[in-house]
Design an enzyme around this catalytic site. Structure first.
Site, short mmCIF file in Angstrom:
data_model
loop_
_atom_site.label_atom_id
_atom_site.label_comp_id
_atom_site.label_asym_id
_atom_site.label_seq_id
_atom_site.Cartn_x
_atom_site.Cartn_y
_atom_site.Cartn_z
N GLU A 65 120.11 -10.43 84.22
CA GLU A 65 119.30 -10.31 85.14
C GLU A 65 117.90 -9.45 85.45
OE1 GLU A 65 120.09 -11.88 89.39
OE2 GLU A 65 121.80 -13.45 88.45
C1 LIG Z 1 127.96 -9.18 80.84
C2 LIG Z 1 126.62 -9.20 80.14
C3 LIG Z 1 126.37 -10.92 80.85
C4 LIG Z 1 125.09 -11.44 80.43
N1 LIG Z 1 124.80 -12.61 81.19
C5 LIG Z 1 123.88 -13.56 80.49
C6 LIG Z 1 124.09 -15.18 81.08
O1 LIG Z 1 124.46 -15.61 81.45
N2 LIG Z 1 123.39 -16.05 80.62
C7 LIG Z 1 121.70 -15.51 79.78
O2 LIG Z 1 121.37 -15.84 79.34
N3 LIG Z 1 122.27 -14.24 79.25
C8 LIG Z 1 123.03 -13.14 80.17
N4 LIG Z 1 122.91 -11.91 79.56
C9 LIG Z 1 121.77 -10.99 78.56
C10 LIG Z 1 121.01 -10.30 79.96
O3 LIG Z 1 120.29 -10.80 80.36
C11 LIG Z 1 120.75 -9.28 78.52
O4 LIG Z 1 121.43 -8.39 77.85
C12 LIG Z 1 119.60 -8.45 79.36
O5 LIG Z 1 118.06 -10.09 79.15
C13 LIG Z 1 118.60 -7.47 77.69
O6 LIG Z 1 118.86 -7.91 76.75
P1 LIG Z 1 119.52 -7.34 75.45
O7 LIG Z 1 120.83 -7.03 76.07
O8 LIG Z 1 119.46 -7.64 74.18
O9 LIG Z 1 118.38 -5.95 75.29
P2 LIG Z 1 117.20 -5.52 74.59
O10 LIG Z 1 116.01 -6.50 75.31
O11 LIG Z 1 117.67 -5.22 73.49
O12 LIG Z 1 116.60 -4.19 75.74
C14 LIG Z 1 117.05 -2.89 75.57
C15 LIG Z 1 117.33 -2.20 76.86
O13 LIG Z 1 115.40 -1.99 76.17
C16 LIG Z 1 114.76 -2.03 77.77
N5 LIG Z 1 113.35 -2.42 77.45
C17 LIG Z 1 113.18 -4.21 76.50
N6 LIG Z 1 111.76 -4.23 76.76
C18 LIG Z 1 111.42 -3.08 76.73
C19 LIG Z 1 109.94 -3.22 77.98
N7 LIG Z 1 108.55 -3.92 77.73
N8 LIG Z 1 109.91 -1.74 78.70
C20 LIG Z 1 110.63 -1.11 79.42
N9 LIG Z 1 111.75 -1.65 78.80
C21 LIG Z 1 111.81 -2.74 78.22
C22 LIG Z 1 115.52 -3.33 77.91
O14 LIG Z 1 115.09 -2.84 79.87
C23 LIG Z 1 116.47 -3.14 77.90
O15 LIG Z 1 117.15 -1.82 79.12
C24 LIG Z 1 123.92 -11.01 79.81
C25 LIG Z 1 123.82 -9.80 79.75
C26 LIG Z 1 125.38 -8.81 79.26
C27 LIG Z 1 125.43 -7.76 78.64
#
Ligand SMILES: Cc1cc2nc3c(=O)[nH]c(=O)nc-3n(C[C@H](O)[C@H](O)[C@H](O)COP(=O)(O)OP(=O)(O)OC[C@H]3O[C@@H](n4cnc5c(N)ncnc54)[C@H](O)[C@@H]3O)c2cc1C
Length: 842
Positions: free
Chosen positions: A521
């Site tokens: 989220e």
């Molecule tokens: C267990 C679990 C359940 C989930 N459930 C759902 C679901 O039901 N539906 C759904 O659609 N998604 C779901 N998600 C997805 C979740 O919303 C994403 O994992 C999240 O948005 C982050 O994306 P990413 O993991 O690809 O990380 P990335 O986008 O690769 O980011 C990696 C890190 O970089 C940081 N970052 C990226 N951009 C910036 C910036 N501009 N400034 C500072 N920091 C930044 C992020 O905060 C993060 O810490 C789930 C994820 C998990 C792990």
């Protein structure tokens, strides 16, 4: 500029005060100007009052010629600016052109998303003069009789059914009976209205259910959170066609449909708006007929409940290359649709493994899936509205799911750790008596108070009709980060007991799920760096959004008029905040007007002060850095922290009031406010230290910290007072952990720990007697407590009853302190529930 100007005025005044006869009058004159700015008079009223003051000053103060000249010229300029046609021509129109060039391009959808939700107490904190009435008018959160009955009935029963070790290690899933119970009792239908068969719970009740479940089993709380948060249910309720609502909502309420919501994919995580998944409008065959529909291609991952979902809420980018929708557009942008699981072309069912907390989560792919247009949520007329829908609904869901779960898990951790630190003895005393442990326990306790205050007061605001979008980001970020801190602290205080996994470990899985809460989220790094301040500065600021909308107004005359009003309002606002910040920093806000006069009065006043400093710093940062501020994430993150700290501290004060201001909770309130406001001060200081324009940084420092950093973190005695509230049975301990699953029963470590805690005081007195009268005098030589009790009985140091009591207490303590051990075969997952039960309860 402003800093230089006011410094000049003050220095000049001081110099005159010393050298001229009219020095005192000069000082009075300057004080009067500062007072008027502090009080925020309108421009005309300000100019009129200054005219009178300056006339009086000229006559009675005999100011020096040059000084007098400067003042009259400045007054003339002030009057010129009250003449609107002139200031529009000289200032507003030229500045508006520059302003428009600086504004980043924004689509209609982005603008709608930015304007989503409501501005509540967060907006007041941006004003520099928060109106406390607004916060105190918010109804305290309340459970209806029906909601309370649900918490005491089905919710407690579900908690009783949950065996965390069996779920997390043995089966990697909730048992079938638990799934059936969750569906049958409506746990998935807390937000669905009664007319569709749902529970229609208040936000507060919803939050309390999640908190209780999270205090028992995070796999269950994560499972229940999802259908009640942003997903098909929520989207259908607000945007679905009547037909969609009538079809899906009763089925979701009865648990016949399991929803999930799929936005994230391998190529788009944090930058969710950049999803490459497509839905192309085209003709195709559906159920034997040719229709206009959508051909979907997508790859999603991390989707909670996906492996078992029967209906998938899907986000994709809608394209209409042949303009079959009858519009000029070919690219519609993000759109949401509901896709039944049995749709041909869907690959679903495999699972991810989120850090040993095996709630259902997995990938979904779709290849050339063809579905009718009316699968779009809200039908084709809402094509392209997906992003707006998501952002609008996020403002409520994000205030509840993760903040409540983090708070519930925290309550459990504090409840358990307070008791553990009392019953665990090292160096002949309870570990909680050591200052090093008490400091950490105080942090846990005070932080739990902040979390509970924030989640409950915000839930009350939502129940009162707010949809607070910026607070939703603040809650998500701060409460999950606090949850992370608490999980670490609880681990430290428990030592090896927290580390060795097994049925006896009640902390390990809560510790493991922390990064999940941090990531979902809106991952926390992003939320802190980009969202809280970035969205707040536009959405909550009293003038910025007005200026942006006015600058973009198509009707130029209207645009200039509105921009002019906003711009000059903004200038006055900034000047006033500079003065307010300076005056309150100099006086430590002692004279700032607040609603409370009791022991919490000073915290209200300090929030007033930080609000003025923050509002001033915000304006200077936006004025000097413009759009570049978005790139300077570390700076905007620090301002976001200041906003969060003020928000959280205000809600602590409101929560204390909601609970009837119990005197015994005062140490927690003080610890919470002190910690938060100290952090606000330090983050403002770091912001200034790192501000790229060093001249402006120095000017800001003059207005914000003229006496340096005067605010102090909680003292050691205060921390010890806080820790002591949970090291013994107390009303504060009970109130703070209210809503955690604390029932005393053989399978609930929380209940058992508390039971042992209630015996600890008596047991400690007996143990002391054994030590002082027996061990120290050499009458008792045994090294362990059972042996010592035996000898104490024989020596008459303990009576039979006392010895029995102490033996029983020691047995309970040792059962709670023990950890599990396994053979290599036993450690492998896959043991039957019975085997594990055997291991656990004998
Ligand atoms: C267990 C679990 C359940 C989930 N459930 C759902 C679901 O039901 N539906 C759904 O659609 N998604 C779901 N998600 C997805 C979740 O919303 C994403 O994992 C999240 O948005 C982050 O994306 P990413 O993991 O690809 O990380 P990335 O986008 O690769 O980011 C990696 C890190 O970089 C940081 N970052 C990226 N951009 C910036 C910036 N501009 N400034 C500072 N920091 C930044 C992020 O905060 C993060 O810490 C789930 C994820 C998990 C792990």
């Amino acid at each position: 500029m402003l800093g230089v100007l006011i410094t000049f005025l003050l220095v000049a005044a001081a110099a005159l005060a010393v050298t001229q006869v009219g020095g005192i009058i000069t000082l009075l004159f300057i004080a009067a100007i500062l007072f008027l700015a502090y009080k925020r008079l309108s421009l005309v009223a300000f100019a009129a009052t200054i005219t009178e003051l300056l006339a009086a000053y000229t006559v009675y103060g005999h100011p020096a010629g040059i000084w007098k000249g400067i003042l009259w010229v400045m007054l003339a300029l002030l009057w010129l600016f009250t003449f609107r046609p002139l200031r529009k021509a000289l200032v507003t129109r030229p500045f508006m052109k520059t302003y428009l060039r600086m504004l980043p391009a924004m689509s209609q959808t982005e603008r709608e998303a930015l304007e989503a939700g409501t501005v509540w107490w967060d907006g007041e904190l941006f004003t520099g003069a928060p109106k406390w009435d607004k916060l105190f008018a918010t109804r305290p959160p309340q459970l209806s009789a029906e909601e309370q009955a649900f918490l005491d009935g089905p919710c407690d029963e579900l908690c009783r059914m949950l065996d965390d070790w069996d779920i997390t290690h043995v089966r990697g899933d909730l048992p079938p009976a638990v799934w059936d119970f969750i569906k049958a009792k409506g746990f998935f239908a807390m937000i669905i209205p009664k007319k569709y068969g749902g529970l229609e719970f208040s936000a507060y009740a919803h939050s309390c259910v999640l908190a209780k479940l999270a205090s028992r089993c995070t796999t269950a709380s994560s499972t229940v959170a999802v259908p009640n948060s942003l997903g098909p249910g929520e989207l259908l309720l607000h945007y679905g066609t009547q037909e969609q609502k009538d079809h899906y909502l009763p089925r979701l309420a009865r648990g016949e449909e399991i929803p999930c919501f799929a936005l994230t994919g391998p190529r788009a995580g944090s930058d969710a708006a950049s999803i490459p998944d497509t839905g192309v409008v085209c003709k195709g065959m559906y159920e034997g007929r040719e229709i206009v529909g959508l051909k979907l291609n997508f790859s999603k991952r991390y989707i909670t409940l996906a492996p078992i979902a029967t209906v998938i809420g899907l986000a994709f980018k809608l394209q209409d290359p042949d303009r079959l929708l009858g519009d000029e557009r070919t690219d519609y942008g993000i759109t949401c649709a509901l896709i039944p699981r049995n749709t041909p072309g869907l690959t679903i069912g495999r699972r991810h493994f989120p850090l040993n907390v095996p709630f259902q989560n997995g990938p979904i792919q779709g290849k050339d899936i063809f579905v009718p247009l009316d699968f779009i949520i809200g039908g084709p007329k809402l094509a392209g509205q997906g992003w707006r829908m998501l952002v609008e609904q996020l403002s409520v869901g994000r205030c509840i799911s993760l903040p409540s779960s983090a708070t519930g898990a925290t309550k459990a951790a504090v409840f358990a750790t307070g008791a553990y630190a009392r019953i665990r003895r090292q160096f002949n005393t309870a570990s909680g008596n050591f200052e090093g442990v008490a400091e950490v326990l105080a942090r846990m306790t005070g932080t739990a108070y902040i979390m509970d205050a924030t989640r409950s007061v915000t839930a009350g605001a939502i129940d009162g009709g707010e949809r607070p979008s910026v607070p939703s980001a603040m809650l998500k970020y701060n409460l999950t980060e606090m949850g992370r801190q608490i999980a670490n602290d609880a681990m430290d205080i428990h030592g090896g007991k927290g580390i060795c996994l097994g049925p006896k470990n009640y902390l390990g899985r809560g510790y493991e799920i922390v990064p999940v809460a941090i990531t979902v989220e809106g991952a926390n790094l992003l939320t802190r760096s980009l969202i809280i301040f970035g969205q707040g500065a536009i959405r909550c600021h009293p003038f910025v959004l007005r200026e942006m909308n006015a600058a973009r107004e198509k009707d130029k005359r209207k645009g200039v008029k509105e921009f002019d009003a906003a711009l000059f309002g903004h200038i006055g606002f900034t000047l006033s905040n500079a003065v307010r910040s300076l005056v309150m920093a100099l006086t430590l806000a002692r004279f700032s007007r607040v609603p409370e006069t009791g022991p919490t009065q000073r915290y209200f006043q300090h929030i007033n002060r930080f609000s003025a400093s923050f509002a001033f710093a915000t304006d200077v940062a936006m004025l000097t850095l413009g759009g570049y501020l978005k790139k300077k994430e570390s700076l905007s993150a620090r301002l976001g922290d200041v906003l969060s700290c003020m928000y959280l501290a205000s809600l602590v004060l409101k929560h204390y009031d909601n609970q009837g201001q119990p005197e015994e909770d005062l140490p927690l309130v003080e610890w919470a406010c002190r910690s938060l406001l100290y952090k606000a001060q330090e983050q403002l200081h770091s912001f200034l230290r790192n501000f790229p324009n060093r001249f402006m940084a120095a000017a800001m420092r003059f207005f914000i910290f003229p006496r340096g950093q005067t605010y102090h973190a909680p003292s050691d005695p205060l921390a010890h007072a806080v820790a002591s509230t949970v090291l013994r049975p107390s009303t504060t301990r009970t109130r703070l952990t209210e809503g955690a699953y604390r029932t005393v029963e053989p399978t609930n470590p929380l209940g058992l720990l508390h039971e042992a805690l209630t015996l600890a005081e008596t047991a400690e007195a007996y143990e002391k007697r054994v030590r002082v009268d027996g061990v120290k005098t050499g009458k008792i030589t045994a090294l362990d407590l059972p042996g010592q009790i035996q000898q104490a009985l024989a020596q008459g140091i303990l009576s039979e009853t006392e010895a029995t009591f102490l033996r029983d207490y020691d047995k309970r303590v040792m059962e709670l302190i023990h950890v599990d051990d396994f053979t290599t075969e036993e450690m492998a997952a896959g043991h039957s529930q019975d085997e594990m039960r055997q291991m656990r309860y004998g």
